[in-house]
Scaffold this active site. Structure first.
Site, PDB file in Angstrom:
ATOM      1  N   ASP A   1       0.695  -3.648  -5.882  1.00 46.95           N
ATOM      2  CA  ASP A   1       1.644  -2.749  -6.695  1.00 46.95           C
ATOM      3  C   ASP A   1       3.203  -2.960  -6.026  1.00 46.95           C
ATOM      4  O   ASP A   1       3.614  -2.468  -5.350  1.00 46.95           O
ATOM      5  CB  ASP A   1       0.839  -1.628  -6.202  1.00 46.95           C
ATOM      6  CG  ASP A   1       1.624  -0.280  -7.080  1.00 46.95           C
ATOM      7  OD1 ASP A   1       2.417  -0.770  -8.081  1.00 46.95           O
ATOM      8  OD2 ASP A   1       1.283   0.926  -6.836  1.00 46.95           O
TER       9      ASP A   1
ATOM     10  N   GLY B   1      -0.598   5.044   0.466  1.00 43.20           N
ATOM     11  CA  GLY B   1      -2.135   4.779   0.601  1.00 43.20           C
ATOM     12  C   GLY B   1      -2.593   5.201  -0.701  1.00 43.20           C
ATOM     13  O   GLY B   1      -4.269   5.475  -0.676  1.00 43.20           O
ATOM     14  N   GLY B   2      -2.277   5.779  -1.651  1.00 46.30           N
ATOM     15  CA  GLY B   2      -2.770   6.241  -2.822  1.00 46.30           C
ATOM     16  C   GLY B   2      -3.999   5.437  -3.508  1.00 46.30           C
ATOM     17  O   GLY B   2      -5.004   6.072  -3.631  1.00 46.30           O
TER      18      GLY B   2
ATOM     19  N   CYS C   1       5.147   0.140 -11.426  1.00 41.75           N
ATOM     20  CA  CYS C   1       5.267   1.327 -12.453  1.00 41.75           C
ATOM     21  C   CYS C   1       6.503   1.108 -13.294  1.00 41.75           C
ATOM     22  O   CYS C   1       7.305   2.138 -13.453  1.00 41.75           O
ATOM     23  CB  CYS C   1       5.277   2.554 -11.528  1.00 41.75           C
ATOM     24  SG  CYS C   1       6.516   2.389 -10.050  1.00 41.75           S
TER      25      CYS C   1
ATOM     26  N   ALA D   1       0.725  -1.245   0.174  1.00 43.49           N
ATOM     27  CA  ALA D   1       0.060   0.028   0.034  1.00 43.49           C
ATOM     28  C   ALA D   1       0.696   1.116   0.076  1.00 43.49           C
ATOM     29  O   ALA D   1       0.392   2.269  -0.384  1.00 43.49           O
ATOM     30  CB  ALA D   1      -1.105  -0.029   1.305  1.00 43.49           C
TER      31      ALA D   1
END
Length: 565
Positions: free
Chosen positions: A425, A358-359, A478, A355
């Site tokens: 992520d 927290g976006g 990313c 996380a």
């Protein structure tokens, strides 16, 4: 009974004491008034005697024979003030550049020589501590707080980032001139090749001593002299050098983009935008856009996102009051797409496994309408602490935070097969975010990439156990390198036949307001060149509804349980 005469006799001494006290008080008051009158008379006589003397500014200075004009003028200025002694704050001399600001003094800009000293200090600090440039800048400005003007801050920041963005081309010049890699030499080469300074200019800048760079060596002067008149970009440079692409990422990006390698990498070197996601708990896009425009923001609707807006003139900070009230969150458009691919529903049990701050947790909570269970996991306690502040500001109350010891924390084993949605992520090389963090190119190498690939595989294997039959697993990074993306998904599917890949086009049709772009395949890849967002990758996996909950004896779970049993 008590005789009344006794009472009268007992009151006499008390009345006498009161009378004596009053007399003493009157005497003190008379002495005070008398002394005050005497002081006033002395003050008046002294003032009269001063008025008969020659005014101070008209008397000859004892230093006048030595031509000390500035000293005389300074005393003249003092005599013209209201009190004839104190200097007004507005008349105070400007503080010297780099020194602490005296009371009432005005700060002046640094000369170039002093400016370069600060630029090199930031570059050296980032190199020695292996920390991001923005962190090194913040630390340096904190240490010298109050000694620089706002313009100096901006100049230092621009020069530091300029060296970082031109790093590989500057390094190419140093190599062909036989110079070793040092941040000082990169900075000096940038002055010649980018700013057009001469060796004589740089010699004047490098005075040595406190607050200035050391004097040029003969080798440095010779190398810089040979660069004079040259352009930073040379036609003989390799393509990767021209594109500021690090060697450790070149092969992977060529594999990912093929003939579009140059176009895509060039876009990764461009400026980034400020994208925001409107918080549906506190408003909607149609309501906030006119208020942002009224506040002075130039906005663009990202109609391919449910709640996305792009602010073009974010340097003015006019949007900050809205952010502080929690009306929107700063989140890149690509990151908003990843959150949408999870396809959460109210009432579900959801895990955001990596996380961070927290976006994406905030975006998932909005889609869940604050109903259900949302767990934000990370191994970094400080990041989750920042997430707590953001969750509170946004009005999210269905999310909880869980600090993990590692990707194989016992909590994962206890909760295997219990969650409807799991978002990973994963930590990555960050090749898709080079626009925002160009220094990350030069802080990694092939060894770092190998370690990241191994960590990603371990995270995916472990977090995959949390998904219940019929649940969805979204693996995202990313990064744009296949070894961190497509290759990881293929290895996972080979080890877990109970998971199937869902074409991202099908998810896009359901979750997004516009039709999917034609170039989308089974997995999602967003790039600055094609989408105007940061670079992102995502794959959507669904576990077979008929699959049993994994047990330790299952072959597919052996690798996941190996380190725990």
């Amino acid at each position: 009974m008590t005789d009344s005469s006794d009472k009268k006799m007992s009151n006499k001494p008390q009345n006498a004491d009161v009378q004596r006290g009053s007399e003493k008080q009157r005497a003190r008051k008379e002495r005070f008034i008398s002394e005050k009158h005497k002081r006033d008379e002395r003050t008046a006589s002294q003032s009269a005697s001063r008025d008969t003397r020659t005014p101070y500014r008209e008397r000859p200075s004892r230093d006048s024979g030595y031509g000390n004009k500035s000293h005389d003028e300074n005393r003249d200025n003092q005599s013209n003030t209201k009190d004839g002694f104190y200097t007004k704050r507005s008349d105070a001399e400007p503080a010297k550049s780099g020194e602490r600001l005296a009371r009432g003094a005005k700060r002046v800009d640094l000369p170039m020589g002093r400016l370069l000293y600060h630029v090199l200090a930031v570059l050296d600090d980032a190199t020695n501590s292996d920390s991001p440039i923005d962190r090194a800048l913040a630390s340096h400005f904190t240490n010298i707080k109050g000694r620089l003007t706002d313009r100096d801050h901006a100049r230092i920041r621009d020069m530091v980032w300029g060296v970082v963005r031109r790093y590989r081309r500057l390094l190419w010049w140093l190599e062909i001139k036989g110079q070793t890699l040092q941040m000082r030499k990169l900075l000096l080469a940038d002055l010649v090749l980018h700013s057009g300074k001469t060796v004589q200019d740089i010699t004047n800048f490098c005075k040595g001593g406190g607050g200035y760079l050391k004097r040029l060596t003969d080798s440095e002067a010779q190398a810089l002299s040979s660069m004079e008149g040259s352009e930073l970009t040379e036609s003989t440079m390799p393509e990767a050098v021209l594109l500021e692409c690090p060697s450790w990422a070149e092969a992977g990006l060529r594999e990912a983009f093929g003939d579009r390698f140059g176009e895509e990498v060039e876009a990764l070197n461009g400026p980034s935008q400020l994208d925001i996601r409107v918080n549906p708990f506190k408003g909607n896009r149609e309501d906030i856009i006119p208020r942002l425009e009224k506040a002075g923001c130039k906005v663009e609707i990202l109609d391919w996102l449910p709640n996305g807006i792009r602010i073009h003139d974010h340097c003015k900070k006019a949007h900050m009051p809205f952010y502080e009230r929690g009306e929107f969150e700063i989140q890149d458009a690509g990151s908003q797409v990843l959150a949408a691919m999870v396809a959460v529903e109210p009432g579900q049990r959801v895990v955001d496994f990596c996380a961070g701050a927290g976006g994406k947790t905030l975006a998932l909570a909005a889609e869940m309408d604050n109903r259900g269970q949302l767990v934000a996991c990370d191994v970094h306690n400080k990041r989750l602490a920042r997430a707590a502040q953001r969750l509170k500001r946004a009005g999210v109350f269905n999310a909880e935070r869980k600090v993990l010891e590692s990707e194989r924390d016992p909590w994962v084993k206890k909760n295997k097969g219990k969650f409807d949605r799991v978002l990973i992520d994963a930590p990555c090389s960050g090749t898709g975010s080079w626009r925002r963090a160009p220094d990350s190119k030069w802080r990694r190498d092939e060894t770092d990439l190998e370690e990241l690939v191994a960590l990603q595989e371990s995270i995916l294997t472990s977090a995959g156990r949390l998904v219940k039959p019929g649940g969805r697993l979204v693996y995202a990074t990313c990064s744009l390198l296949p070894c961190e993306n497509e290759d990881q998904v293929r290895k996972f599917l080979q080890s877990r036949p109970d998971f199937k890949l869902v074409p991202v086009k099908e998810v896009w049709k359901v979750q997004m307001p516009l039709s999917p772009p034609g170039y989308l395949g089974d997995m999602l890849r967003l790039t600055p060149a094609q989408n105007g967002s940061d670079g992102f990758f995502a794959a959507v996996l669904v576990r077979d509804e008929t699959a049993p909950v994994i047990k330790k004896s299952d072959p597919v779970s052996e690798s996941a349980e190996k380190s725990e049993d």
